[in-house]
Motif scaffolding. Structure first.
Motif, PDB file in Angstrom:
ATOM      1  N   ALA A 125      10.500  11.345  12.383  1.00 23.47           N
ATOM      2  CA  ALA A 125      10.906   9.977  12.015  1.00 23.47           C
ATOM      3  C   ALA A 125      11.880   9.930  10.850  1.00 23.47           C
ATOM      4  N   CYS A 126      11.940  10.966  10.053  1.00 22.55           N
ATOM      5  CA  CYS A 126      12.697  10.873   8.784  1.00 22.55           C
ATOM      6  C   CYS A 126      14.208  10.731   9.025  1.00 22.55           C
ATOM      7  N   PRO A 127      14.807   9.637   8.578  1.00 23.76           N
ATOM      8  CA  PRO A 127      16.248   9.445   8.783  1.00 23.76           C
ATOM      9  C   PRO A 127      17.097  10.341   7.897  1.00 23.76           C
ATOM     10  N   ARG A 128      16.476  10.986   6.919  1.00 21.26           N
ATOM     11  CA  ARG A 128      17.201  11.887   6.019  1.00 21.26           C
ATOM     12  C   ARG A 128      17.048  13.345   6.449  1.00 21.26           C
ATOM     13  N   GLY A 129      16.343  13.585   7.522  1.00 22.53           N
ATOM     14  CA  GLY A 129      16.196  14.956   8.015  1.00 22.53           C
ATOM     15  C   GLY A 129      15.375  15.851   7.101  1.00 22.53           C
ATOM     16  N   ILE A 130      14.536  15.256   6.274  1.00 22.15           N
ATOM     17  CA  ILE A 130      13.708  16.057   5.359  1.00 22.15           C
ATOM     18  C   ILE A 130      12.645  16.816   6.164  1.00 22.15           C
ATOM     19  N   GLN A 131      12.466  18.066   5.832  1.00 16.92           N
ATOM     20  CA  GLN A 131      11.452  18.886   6.513  1.00 16.92           C
ATOM     21  C   GLN A 131      10.092  18.581   5.876  1.00 16.92           C
ATOM     22  N   ILE A 132       9.561  17.443   6.260  1.00 20.96           N
ATOM     23  CA  ILE A 132       8.382  16.902   5.581  1.00 20.96           C
ATOM     24  C   ILE A 132       7.173  17.807   5.761  1.00 20.96           C
ATOM     25  N   THR A 133       6.967  18.274   6.979  1.00 25.19           N
ATOM     26  CA  THR A 133       5.784  19.112   7.230  1.00 25.19           C
ATOM     27  C   THR A 133       5.854  20.396   6.393  1.00 25.19           C
ATOM     28  N   PRO A 192       2.663  11.031   4.126  1.00 20.96           N
ATOM     29  CA  PRO A 192       3.741  12.006   3.957  1.00 20.96           C
ATOM     30  C   PRO A 192       4.783  11.626   2.903  1.00 20.96           C
ATOM     31  N   ALA A 193       5.138  10.362   2.800  1.00 20.80           N
ATOM     32  CA  ALA A 193       6.197  10.009   1.835  1.00 20.80           C
ATOM     33  C   ALA A 193       5.754  10.291   0.406  1.00 20.80           C
ATOM     34  N   ALA A 194       4.505   9.966   0.102  1.00 17.83           N
ATOM     35  CA  ALA A 194       4.011  10.229  -1.250  1.00 17.83           C
ATOM     36  C   ALA A 194       3.979  11.735  -1.520  1.00 17.83           C
ATOM     37  N   ILE A 195       3.601  12.523  -0.515  1.00 18.88           N
ATOM     38  CA  ILE A 195       3.546  13.979  -0.708  1.00 18.88           C
ATOM     39  C   ILE A 195       4.966  14.530  -0.912  1.00 18.88           C
ATOM     40  N   VAL A 196       5.912  14.014  -0.152  1.00 13.85           N
ATOM     41  CA  VAL A 196       7.318  14.425  -0.331  1.00 13.85           C
ATOM     42  C   VAL A 196       7.757  14.176  -1.771  1.00 13.85           C
ATOM     43  N   ASN A 197       7.394  13.034  -2.308  1.00 16.60           N
ATOM     44  CA  ASN A 197       7.827  12.695  -3.662  1.00 16.60           C
ATOM     45  C   ASN A 197       7.045  13.436  -4.733  1.00 16.60           C
ATOM     46  N   PRO A 256       0.823  -1.223   0.000  1.00 21.78           N
ATOM     47  CA  PRO A 256       0.000   0.000   0.000  1.00 21.78           C
ATOM     48  C   PRO A 256       0.858   1.276   0.000  1.00 21.78           C
ATOM     49  N   PHE A 257       1.997   1.204   0.682  1.00 21.94           N
ATOM     50  CA  PHE A 257       2.899   2.360   0.718  1.00 21.94           C
ATOM     51  C   PHE A 257       3.369   2.716  -0.689  1.00 21.94           C
ATOM     52  N   PHE A 258       3.821   1.730  -1.449  1.00 18.17           N
ATOM     53  CA  PHE A 258       4.322   2.019  -2.792  1.00 18.17           C
ATOM     54  C   PHE A 258       3.183   2.334  -3.764  1.00 18.17           C
ATOM     55  N   LYS A 265      15.937  13.929  -1.244  1.00 24.35           N
ATOM     56  CA  LYS A 265      16.733  13.038  -0.377  1.00 24.35           C
ATOM     57  C   LYS A 265      15.976  11.798   0.078  1.00 24.35           C
ATOM     58  N   CYS A 266      14.712  11.704  -0.274  1.00 23.84           N
ATOM     59  CA  CYS A 266      13.886  10.592   0.225  1.00 23.84           C
ATOM     60  C   CYS A 266      14.426   9.245  -0.250  1.00 23.84           C
ATOM     61  N   ILE A 267      14.466   8.282   0.668  1.00 26.69           N
ATOM     62  CA  ILE A 267      14.918   6.925   0.338  1.00 26.69           C
ATOM     63  C   ILE A 267      13.761   5.918   0.432  1.00 26.69           C
ATOM     64  N   LEU A 268      12.528   6.430   0.560  1.00 27.47           N
ATOM     65  CA  LEU A 268      11.345   5.566   0.565  1.00 27.47           C
ATOM     66  C   LEU A 268      11.404   4.479   1.638  1.00 27.47           C
ATOM     67  N   CYS A 269      11.806   4.893   2.828  1.00 24.15           N
ATOM     68  CA  CYS A 269      11.922   3.924   3.923  1.00 24.15           C
ATOM     69  C   CYS A 269      10.584   3.674   4.615  1.00 24.15           C
ATOM     70  N   ALA A 270       9.621   4.569   4.401  1.00 22.41           N
ATOM     71  CA  ALA A 270       8.265   4.467   4.987  1.00 22.41           C
ATOM     72  C   ALA A 270       8.198   4.852   6.463  1.00 22.41           C
ATOM     73  N   ALA A 271       9.294   5.327   7.035  1.00 21.91           N
ATOM     74  CA  ALA A 271       9.274   5.694   8.457  1.00 21.91           C
ATOM     75  C   ALA A 271       8.277   6.817   8.738  1.00 21.91           C
ATOM     76  N   CYS A 272       8.146   7.749   7.797  1.00 22.90           N
ATOM     77  CA  CYS A 272       7.246   8.884   8.028  1.00 22.90           C
ATOM     78  C   CYS A 272       5.786   8.478   7.953  1.00 22.90           C
ATOM     79  N   THR A 273       5.423   7.815   6.870  1.00 22.51           N
ATOM     80  CA  THR A 273       4.015   7.464   6.666  1.00 22.51           C
ATOM     81  C   THR A 273       3.507   6.551   7.772  1.00 22.51           C
TER      82      THR A 273
HETATM   83  S1  SF4 Z   1      10.923   9.099   6.357  1.00 25.79           S
HETATM   84 FE1  SF4 Z   1      12.046  10.511   5.009  1.00 25.79          FE
HETATM   85  S2  SF4 Z   1      13.277   9.174   3.726  1.00 25.79           S
HETATM   86 FE2  SF4 Z   1      11.752   7.833   4.689  1.00 25.79          FE
HETATM   87  S3  SF4 Z   1      10.029   7.751   3.201  1.00 25.79           S
HETATM   88 FE3  SF4 Z   1       9.600   9.443   4.598  1.00 25.79          FE
HETATM   89  S4  SF4 Z   1      10.444  11.290   3.580  1.00 25.79           S
HETATM   90 FE4  SF4 Z   1      11.369   9.486   2.601  1.00 25.79          FE
END
Ligand code: SF4
Length: 238
Positions: free
Chosen positions: A215-223, A172-177, A111-113, A149-157
């Motif tokens: 949660a983001c391991p890449r430090g992306i400012q998702i919000t 959140p991950a889909a919105i980031v992308n 579902p994430f992908f 920088k997203c690596i699609l780890c799913a930690a955020c969603t």
């Molecule tokens: S936590 Fe960060 S790196 Fe992982 S999917 Fe979400 S935005 Fe991408």
């Protein structure tokens, strides 16, 4: 040196094998660890020397592939990035929330992908290509640099309460992308993506809880990225 001193760490892991278990249960392992070990090292040690049935994902082990996201002492983290010295002597590991557990620490990411694919995460531009590259100024590149920088780890969603409440939320991950392409000056698909994000299960489901950014391991400012998408929808332009 403190970094190389060994200690015994108790690792409590939420286990679930759908073939034999009706519900998840915890199992505990005592593991010798150095301060500089990562949680992934402990998992490998348990699997290789104590219990070969333990199941978890891992690949690069360098924080790049995003395979080993899990809950570590209650917070979504990559097992290859968290050091033993930053945790206590008791470490609890659980699968990500909001997705079906396949076995132990492995969740079904389908579902994430699927949500990732919904936002058209690729360059859309049918214009005739220029003779050389599609040029972009540093300022234009800067607009979406963070979300590349997203690596699609799913930690955020999987840290997102609105996603837990209803998995139809794009997350959140889909919105980031989506952001990564919406704000790319070479792309022509922004209106399409913003229309998708403006739908019932799009950006407006975000309640600004901020778990994703934590949660983001890449430090992306998702919000921030989500807010930029919301503002672009309201302004009807990018
Ligand atoms: S936590 Fe960060 S790196 Fe992982 S999917 Fe979400 S935005 Fe991408």
């Amino acid at each position: 040196m403190e970094q190389t001193k060994k200690k015994t760490v108790t690792v409590q892991i939420e286990r679930f094998n759908p073939d034999v278990d009706s519900a998840p249960h915890d199992e505990t392992y005592e593991v010798e660890a150095e301060q500089s070990d990562r949680v992934l090292d402990l998992l490998n040690r348990i699997k290789w020397y104590q219990d070969g049935t333990l199941t978890f994902r891992r690949s690069c082990g360098q924080g790049i592939c995003g395979s080993d996201a899990m809950r570590i002492n209650g917070r979504n983290r990559l097992a290859c990035k968290v050091l033993v010295k930053d945790l206590g002597n008791h470490i609890r590991l659980q699968p990500l929330m909001g997705l079906t557990v396949v076995k132990d620490l492995v969740v079904d990411l389908t579902p994430f992908f699927a949500h990732y694919a919904e936002v058209l995460p690729y360059l859309i531009n049918d214009e005739r290509p220029p003779a050389t590259e599609r040029l972009q100024s540093p300022a234009e590149r800067e607009r979406y640099d963070d979300t590349t920088k997203c690596i699609l780890c799913a930690a955020c969603t999987t840290a997102c309460p609105p996603f837990w409440a209803n998995g139809k939320f794009v997350g959140p991950a889909a919105i980031v992308n989506a952001h990564r392409f919406i704000f790319d000056s070479r792309d022509r698909g922004a209106a399409q993506r913003l229309a998708i994000l403006n739908e019932r299960w799009g950006v407006w489901r975000c309640r600004v809880v901020l778990n994703c950014t934590d949660a983001c391991p890449r430090g992306i400012q998702i919000t921030d990225a989500i807010e930029q998408c919301k503002r672009a929808i309201l302004a009807e332009n990018v």
